[in-house]
Design a protein around this motif. Sequence first.
Motif, PDB file in Angstrom:
ATOM      1  N   GLU C 142       0.817  -1.229   0.000  1.00  0.00           N
ATOM      2  CA  GLU C 142       0.000   0.000   0.000  1.00  0.00           C
ATOM      3  C   GLU C 142       0.848   1.276   0.000  1.00  0.00           C
ATOM      4  O   GLU C 142       0.485   2.274  -0.602  1.00  0.00           O
ATOM      5  CB  GLU C 142      -0.891   0.038   1.261  1.00  0.00           C
ATOM      6  CG  GLU C 142      -1.971  -1.010   1.317  1.00  0.00           C
ATOM      7  CD  GLU C 142      -3.070  -0.750   0.303  1.00  0.00           C
ATOM      8  OE1 GLU C 142      -3.459   0.425   0.150  1.00  0.00           O
ATOM      9  OE2 GLU C 142      -3.523  -1.720  -0.336  1.00  0.00           O
ATOM     10  N   LEU C 143       1.952   1.222   0.742  1.00  0.00           N
ATOM     11  CA  LEU C 143       2.721   2.455   0.956  1.00  0.00           C
ATOM     12  C   LEU C 143       3.955   2.559   0.067  1.00  0.00           C
ATOM     13  O   LEU C 143       4.631   3.596   0.063  1.00  0.00           O
ATOM     14  CB  LEU C 143       3.125   2.577   2.427  1.00  0.00           C
ATOM     15  CG  LEU C 143       1.956   2.703   3.417  1.00  0.00           C
ATOM     16  CD1 LEU C 143       2.487   2.837   4.840  1.00  0.00           C
ATOM     17  CD2 LEU C 143       1.075   3.909   3.082  1.00  0.00           C
ATOM     18  N   ALA C 144       4.237   1.509  -0.685  1.00  0.00           N
ATOM     19  CA  ALA C 144       5.412   1.541  -1.557  1.00  0.00           C
ATOM     20  C   ALA C 144       5.327   2.733  -2.512  1.00  0.00           C
ATOM     21  O   ALA C 144       4.285   2.963  -3.133  1.00  0.00           O
ATOM     22  CB  ALA C 144       5.514   0.232  -2.348  1.00  0.00           C
ATOM     23  N   GLY C 145       6.390   3.495  -2.585  1.00  0.00           N
ATOM     24  CA  GLY C 145       6.441   4.640  -3.492  1.00  0.00           C
ATOM     25  C   GLY C 145       5.817   5.908  -2.960  1.00  0.00           C
ATOM     26  O   GLY C 145       5.862   6.947  -3.618  1.00  0.00           O
ATOM     27  N   LYS C 146       5.236   5.827  -1.745  1.00  0.00           N
ATOM     28  CA  LYS C 146       4.529   7.005  -1.219  1.00  0.00           C
ATOM     29  C   LYS C 146       5.414   7.857  -0.306  1.00  0.00           C
ATOM     30  O   LYS C 146       6.362   7.376   0.303  1.00  0.00           O
ATOM     31  CB  LYS C 146       3.289   6.553  -0.433  1.00  0.00           C
ATOM     32  CG  LYS C 146       2.223   5.932  -1.330  1.00  0.00           C
ATOM     33  CD  LYS C 146       0.827   6.223  -0.825  1.00  0.00           C
ATOM     34  CE  LYS C 146      -0.204   5.702  -1.838  1.00  0.00           C
ATOM     35  NZ  LYS C 146      -1.353   5.084  -1.187  1.00  0.00           N
ATOM     36  N   GLN C 147       5.023   9.129  -0.218  1.00  0.00           N
ATOM     37  CA  GLN C 147       5.613  10.061   0.732  1.00  0.00           C
ATOM     38  C   GLN C 147       4.607  10.212   1.870  1.00  0.00           C
ATOM     39  O   GLN C 147       3.474  10.646   1.646  1.00  0.00           O
ATOM     40  CB  GLN C 147       5.853  11.406   0.037  1.00  0.00           C
ATOM     41  CG  GLN C 147       6.543  12.432   0.926  1.00  0.00           C
ATOM     42  CD  GLN C 147       6.693  13.787   0.235  1.00  0.00           C
ATOM     43  OE1 GLN C 147       5.911  14.124  -0.660  1.00  0.00           O
ATOM     44  NE2 GLN C 147       7.670  14.564   0.664  1.00  0.00           N
ATOM     45  N   LEU C 148       4.982   9.857   3.089  1.00  0.00           N
ATOM     46  CA  LEU C 148       3.982   9.815   4.170  1.00  0.00           C
ATOM     47  C   LEU C 148       3.581  11.193   4.663  1.00  0.00           C
ATOM     48  O   LEU C 148       2.463  11.394   5.110  1.00  0.00           O
ATOM     49  CB  LEU C 148       4.487   8.966   5.336  1.00  0.00           C
ATOM     50  CG  LEU C 148       4.738   7.487   5.033  1.00  0.00           C
ATOM     51  CD1 LEU C 148       4.884   6.714   6.333  1.00  0.00           C
ATOM     52  CD2 LEU C 148       3.632   6.876   4.189  1.00  0.00           C
ATOM     53  N   ASP C 149       4.510  12.107   4.642  1.00  0.00           N
ATOM     54  CA  ASP C 149       4.208  13.512   4.931  1.00  0.00           C
ATOM     55  C   ASP C 149       5.378  14.335   4.427  1.00  0.00           C
ATOM     56  O   ASP C 149       6.301  13.790   3.818  1.00  0.00           O
ATOM     57  CB  ASP C 149       3.920  13.762   6.423  1.00  0.00           C
ATOM     58  CG  ASP C 149       5.087  13.428   7.334  1.00  0.00           C
ATOM     59  OD1 ASP C 149       6.255  13.547   6.900  1.00  0.00           O
ATOM     60  OD2 ASP C 149       4.848  13.047   8.483  1.00  0.00           O
ATOM     61  N   GLN C 150       5.335  15.643   4.675  1.00  0.00           N
ATOM     62  CA  GLN C 150       6.360  16.498   4.068  1.00  0.00           C
ATOM     63  C   GLN C 150       7.508  16.849   5.011  1.00  0.00           C
ATOM     64  O   GLN C 150       8.251  17.789   4.759  1.00  0.00           O
ATOM     65  CB  GLN C 150       5.695  17.750   3.500  1.00  0.00           C
ATOM     66  CG  GLN C 150       5.058  17.437   2.151  1.00  0.00           C
ATOM     67  CD  GLN C 150       3.840  18.278   1.858  1.00  0.00           C
ATOM     68  OE1 GLN C 150       3.612  19.310   2.482  1.00  0.00           O
ATOM     69  NE2 GLN C 150       3.047  17.837   0.896  1.00  0.00           N
TER      70      GLN C 150
END
Lengths: 173, 173, 173, 173
Positions: C142-150
């Motif tokens: 689900e989170l692969a490749g994502k930026q969780l916050d800035q």
Amino acid sequence: LSLEKRKYISVVGPAAATCTKPVYELGLELGLCLANKGFGIVCGGGGGLMEAVCKGSKSASGTFEGSTIGILPGEHAHEANPYCDIVIPTGLGIARNILVVRSGLAVIAVGGGSGTLSEIAFAWQLGKPICAMSNVEGWSKELAGKQLDQRHEGSIFEAKSLEDALSWLDQLF
Amino acid sequence: LSLEKRKYISVVGPAAATCTKPVYELGLELGLCLANKGFGIVCGGGGGLMEAVCKGSKSASGTFEGSTIGILPGEHAHEANPYCDIVIPTGLGIARNILVVRSGLAVIAVGGGSGTLSEIAFAWQLGKPICAMSNVEGWSKELAGKQLDQRHEGSIFEAKSLEDALSWLDQLF
Amino acid sequence: LSLEKRKYISVVGPAAATCTKPVYELGLELGLCLANKGFGIVCGGGGGLMEAVCKGSKSASGTFEGSTIGILPGEHAHEANPYCDIVIPTGLGIARNILVVRSGLAVIAVGGGSGTLSEIAFAWQLGKPICAMSNVEGWSKELAGKQLDQRHEGSIFEAKSLEDALSWLDQLF
Amino acid sequence: LSLEKRKYISVVGPAAATCTKPVYELGLELGLCLANKGFGIVCGGGGGLMEAVCKGSKSASGTFEGSTIGILPGEHAHEANPYCDIVIPTGLGIARNILVVRSGLAVIAVGGGSGTLSEIAFAWQLGKPICAMSNVEGWSKELAGKQLDQRHEGSIFEAKSLEDALSWLDQLF
């Protein structure tokens, strides 16, 4: 409602299994007097001395909402003694001892075994003012008046009576 | 490589600021002897006695990979002394003291101030076998031979010499 | 014995109750490859993916003493999977998840439910390089490749295969 | 004074650095409404959403002593936002996130980055009822209505408005 911040005092001592009658009764009186002076209590939230001091606080004419905080070793709030207004179930086991002493402005020790000993040792490390009751048996009596190491000056205050402990608090605040 | 599990012993004592020369030297010897007997070490990962015991372990002819574990109060692995093979940076502050004593099969205390006192008290609560060196100054000497409370029988073993401590370990395992 | 410090990688994923066969098998291979590249593993010390990665590490021709560290939620070392060389029984419950991700130089996530999700979130907060396997089901996908916050730039690395994950590690170190 | 125990709700969301105006304003309103319904608040004690919800609680006509609890990552009580009646300075760093969600009967998430994500994940692991606001940006919106894993049935409640969240609470208690 008072908008002024309450001052909380950490109170440490034996759990139910090893709490003697004199320690329990001193706890009741201590809790009552602290509440009447407007102080809240932070403790480990269990039985024995912890229950006594919470019960004393809630029975005082000067008690107030939130006067008793129990920081539990376990995961479940219902494990707290029934006199805790506020319950923090940490799930951290005995590591919660550190939170108990860190959360008060000063620490009062009443009797106690190795758990209380760890709390006194942590309070010293954290530089908290410590008062140890010497009129009951346990580690509070053993360490009253002692300097645990040289990281700071001074020593643990020896209170030979409840009055001594309350005078010590008055001088602190 | 041995496939048998290593036994780890928790070693507690003063940080650099309060570590005396006799404590440091005893730590070096202790670390060396533990490694030569095949024991690993768990400590707080800092300076003083912690550094000494790790340095001793890594200097032993019988040392092995992973022989020294440092469980740090801080967040950063680079704060460990350079003789730690394995570093656990907890970020938990002094709450890490509990992890140090919980992770060993037994605890050896060498000198120490209030931090070491808290570790001895926790080790007692956890029912760990405890050996306290009485040939150096500090809380290990103060508590050697004592029973901290009655939650279990027996007392802290008093080791008057390194040989005493090693014999005690031999009897345990 | 190598005197050079080993690099440890945190590996997170599901416990036994929810570990699928593809996740377990990927864990075995991952553990084996990490050991053969000289990397140690830090994990939660339990079953499922944690067991698989430890078992893989110990079965590698290039395995070494101390190659597998299990940081347990409970108080007892015997609760660890049998492939952990080093066991840290924290007694902190799920708070130990933080120690698992803090102790590695980088984090690899393989599948996983809400426990793994908390570990990925913590790893991001701590600024650890994170690799998430997208060839198995769960929060890693689900989170692969994502930026969780800035709070920092970049994103979680998506590894579509074990080779991807190993290349990512090679580039990091 | 009410002798009945107060119910505390954990409220999680962004710190000051990443708290948007809509999140802050929703926090203010939420805190006010919770206090007027007699609920206390447990939060991380910091700025941003945490400050807003505490400020809202203390500004309510129905506020009460002890209505706001701040469980801090740091060691010092003065780091809390000024609207916390009760401050628990844990010194545990982000491990305190777990205490925040464990201490409430239910959890309400408002916006948030990876810290809030870790709190939602922990709340799910602990089986807490969770309400996530979907009318503001952040992880609360992302996860509203979702089931994080299959360890229990049901899903995170999606609140499209403050009214939704309050109705959800009414149904719970």
